[in-house]
Design a protein around this motif. Structure first.
Motif, PDB file in Angstrom:
ATOM      1  N   UNK A  11       0.808  -1.215   0.000  1.00 20.39           N
ATOM      2  CA  UNK A  11       0.000   0.000   0.000  1.00 20.39           C
ATOM      3  C   UNK A  11       0.850   1.278   0.000  1.00 20.39           C
ATOM      4  N   UNK A  19      -1.779  13.597  -7.226  1.00 24.20           N
ATOM      5  CA  UNK A  19      -2.044  12.160  -7.180  1.00 24.20           C
ATOM      6  C   UNK A  19      -0.822  11.389  -6.730  1.00 24.20           C
ATOM      7  N   UNK A  61      -1.290   4.474  -7.148  1.00 21.69           N
ATOM      8  CA  UNK A  61      -2.099   3.461  -6.468  1.00 21.69           C
ATOM      9  C   UNK A  61      -1.223   2.360  -5.914  1.00 21.69           C
ATOM     10  N   UNK A  62      -1.611   1.860  -4.765  1.00 13.46           N
ATOM     11  CA  UNK A  62      -0.973   0.655  -4.249  1.00 13.46           C
ATOM     12  C   UNK A  62      -1.790  -0.565  -4.634  1.00 13.46           C
ATOM     13  N   UNK A  63      -1.420  -1.701  -4.056  1.00  9.09           N
ATOM     14  CA  UNK A  63      -2.147  -2.941  -4.338  1.00  9.09           C
ATOM     15  C   UNK A  63      -2.838  -3.463  -3.096  1.00  9.09           C
ATOM     16  N   UNK A  64      -3.923  -4.154  -3.346  1.00  7.89           N
ATOM     17  CA  UNK A  64      -4.780  -4.676  -2.288  1.00  7.89           C
ATOM     18  C   UNK A  64      -4.091  -5.849  -1.571  1.00  7.89           C
ATOM     19  N   UNK A  68      -7.953   8.703  -8.691  1.00  6.28           N
ATOM     20  CA  UNK A  68      -7.306   7.521  -9.205  1.00  6.28           C
ATOM     21  C   UNK A  68      -8.112   6.851 -10.308  1.00  6.28           C
ATOM     22  N   UNK A 112     -17.046  -1.226  -1.981  1.00  9.23           N
ATOM     23  CA  UNK A 112     -15.929  -1.430  -2.920  1.00  9.23           C
ATOM     24  C   UNK A 112     -14.582  -1.065  -2.309  1.00  9.23           C
ATOM     25  N   UNK A 146      -7.775   3.523  -1.849  1.00 12.82           N
ATOM     26  CA  UNK A 146      -7.484   3.425  -3.275  1.00 12.82           C
ATOM     27  C   UNK A 146      -6.418   2.382  -3.572  1.00 12.82           C
ATOM     28  N   UNK A 147      -6.819   1.318  -4.212  1.00  9.23           N
ATOM     29  CA  UNK A 147      -5.864   0.378  -4.796  1.00  9.23           C
ATOM     30  C   UNK A 147      -6.335   0.094  -6.212  1.00  9.23           C
ATOM     31  N   UNK A 148      -5.438  -0.400  -7.000  1.00  9.22           N
ATOM     32  CA  UNK A 148      -5.790  -0.792  -8.361  1.00  9.22           C
ATOM     33  C   UNK A 148      -7.011  -1.703  -8.347  1.00  9.22           C
ATOM     34  N   UNK A 149      -6.975  -2.664  -7.432  1.00  4.82           N
ATOM     35  CA  UNK A 149      -8.049  -3.647  -7.377  1.00  4.82           C
ATOM     36  C   UNK A 149      -9.375  -3.005  -6.942  1.00  4.82           C
ATOM     37  N   UNK A 179     -10.347   0.127  -7.393  1.00  2.00           N
ATOM     38  CA  UNK A 179     -10.870   0.960  -8.480  1.00  2.00           C
ATOM     39  C   UNK A 179     -11.559   0.075  -9.516  1.00  2.00           C
TER      40      UNK A 179
END
Lengths: 336, 336
Positions: free
Chosen positions: A136, A155, A158-161, B6, B118, B303-306, B308
């Motif tokens: 994150x 901005x 984005x990080x990852x889940x 994002x 989400x 906010x993560x790629x996943x 969004x």
């Protein structure tokens, strides 16, 4: 290293509240440490008569002492053991025991205790913290804000889940098991590699680190460092983890081939890393200093105020048990 | 803000794989946004005919459009609603909806959807990340190493253990519940305050934030911002949290009296803070920039790629449902 370095922080307030009489009637325990580890051990007084190598009576005591307290990762090899011909028990103060020559202790029939589980929860917590941080971008975001870049750039990437990631645990021991338990509610899929498959657990077992890495989005390294596990995370394992893969190490630096790690991170062939330990501490490869997908930590995963207090109580308990011929609280099994 | 900012990152690759025909037969949806939110919404095409205020036909479409898509936290007040006299449904794209005048929507019988759950998992993950970071000084340690201080200073101050802490959750909604679930295996004791006691849960309920703070070592703020919750974390609440208490905010900046927060942190009357949101974003009080017991983050908890990708699918699902008279997927209950 941190566990020993930090011992000083709480020791002076940790004089044990026991009624054991002080004075020369107490059994002797040799304090074994690197000269640089100049920390207080006032918490040991009252239980034993701690003797330093600087003590005028050290040359006599070292010959007859039945116990040695090893502060932190001070090396205790065969040549050191030769100095303590009567020693029956080594009281370790760290979770890892790669600094103690266990084979030699076994040969000499010397018992060894470690920090046991005193640091396990903290180690697991920190591993989770590093994993979330790398995925994150927590530390990197903090740098971004402190540099005043938010109003300028707006901005942040984005990080990852965390959820949905396949997390591979290298070494499902006391720390690894707690890591797994903590990851479950995040919705991670958990795999592991370990000396032996643990049939009572429902996590997927892989017999090698390479197999585990091939099937993981992140690896958390928390096994003991032995000759067998040195560089268990080598070039091939990290390549298998891949460009989006994340490596977290809260074990020992030498579990990972650090030169390869740096090369792969520099080349973008590994996704990121959360590193609490390094091969040549306190030296950290400078190439990592500018990377936002890396979190660096000075070997402190297992050190909290509360854990140090717990360790002190454990060592005191081990010493009391030894000198009253009761079972030790955190004895290593040297005969496996 | 982050959720909308994002949106552009993944939108262009998120053209929905649907077979809905494109062209003028599609229903119109007005894109409502602050001028600064200049992001792509290509993902909406194919489902609706998205009309911007810059579109030559906007003056006509705005009168007849049945749907408005609100990008991120762009304010949608009574005067904006006046522009859309035929609107029946507002599609929100953020978890918080304090930027939408819900009372006015209720009065006009306009339905409103939000980002629903989400972002909930990511918000909860980030809250845990911030809590671990502040307790265990992860970001601060990373700064220490990157500044080259490890070989110079050797010891980094001890952090505090996560386990055993009493964590109070302010707002046990979708994020708060997931925070609680994640904290359980860490060995934290969980309390909460919420509009209503949730008798099905075994966590300790407190009717006010002050009571909760008095009985907590850390507070995690993740409730919605409403007129009732503005500054719910005020001077008294933070004083009750105390010198060793930690405040984590992943909700909205205005839930916390930021001036008081800064004052208490500067004065050492609050132990630390992990802040993803601020009262006057992107402005962050500069006094916080030098504090090692504070972690700062540019409104990106959710906010993560996943996430969004999940949001885009949710908004598409809501739009399809609305235009085919099926139940909406994440409709707000405006009549509570």
């Amino acid at each position: 290293m941190a566990e020993s370095q930090q011992l000083q922080s709480t020791t002076d307030s940790q004089q044990p509240q026991t009624t054991v009489e002080t004075g020369n009637n107490l059994p002797v325990a040799i304090i074994h440490r690197l000269p640089t580890f100049n920390f207080s051990f006032s918490w040991a007084k009252g239980i034993v008569n701690p003797i330093e190598s600087s003590d005028p009576l050290y040359p006599i005591h070292r010959l007859s002492a039945r116990a040695v307290i090893v502060l932190g990762p001070s090396p205790l090899k065969s040549e050191h053991l030769d100095q303590y011909p009567s020693v029956e028990c080594i009281f370790g103060t760290s979770a890892g025991v790669d600094h103690i020559d266990l084979a030699e202790c076994r040969r000499r029939n010397i018992r060894v205790t470690s920090a046991g589980d005193a640091f396990s929860e903290d180690g697991a917590d920190y591993a989770i913290g590093l994993l979330i941080d790398v995925l994150r971008l927590v530390s990197a975001s903090d740098r971004f804000v402190r540099a005043g870049l938010w109003p300028v750039e707006g901005i942040y990437p984005l990080g990852n889940k965390v959820g949905g990631k396949r997390v591979g645990i290298v070494g499902l021991g006391s720390i690894g098991s707690l890591v797994a338990k903590r990851l479950e509610p995040f919705g991670c899929t958990i795999g592991y590699t370990s000396r032996n498959k643990k049939p009572q657990l429902h996590y997927q077992f892989y017999s090698t680190a390479l197999d585990l890495a091939t099937n993981s989005d992140a690896l958390i390294v928390c096994c003991a460092l032995t000759e067998k596990t040195r560089h268990v995370i080598n070039h091939d394992v990290m390549k298998a983890l891949g460009k989006r893969g994340i490596l977290v190490n809260v074990g020992r630096g030498a579990l990972v081939d650090e030169k390869e790690l740096v090369k792969l991170l520099v080349g973008g062939e590994l996704g990121g890393a959360g590193l609490d330990v390094f091969e040549d501490e306190p030296q950290v490869p400078r190439e990592l200093f500018t990377m936002d997908n890396v979190v660096l930590s000075p070997h402190k995963a297992i050190a909290t105020t509360e854990a140090i207090e717990g360790l002190i109580q454990l060592v005191i308990g081990n010493m009391k048990a030894f000198f009253s011929n009761k079972p030790l609280l955190s004895e290593l099994n040297l005969h496996d």
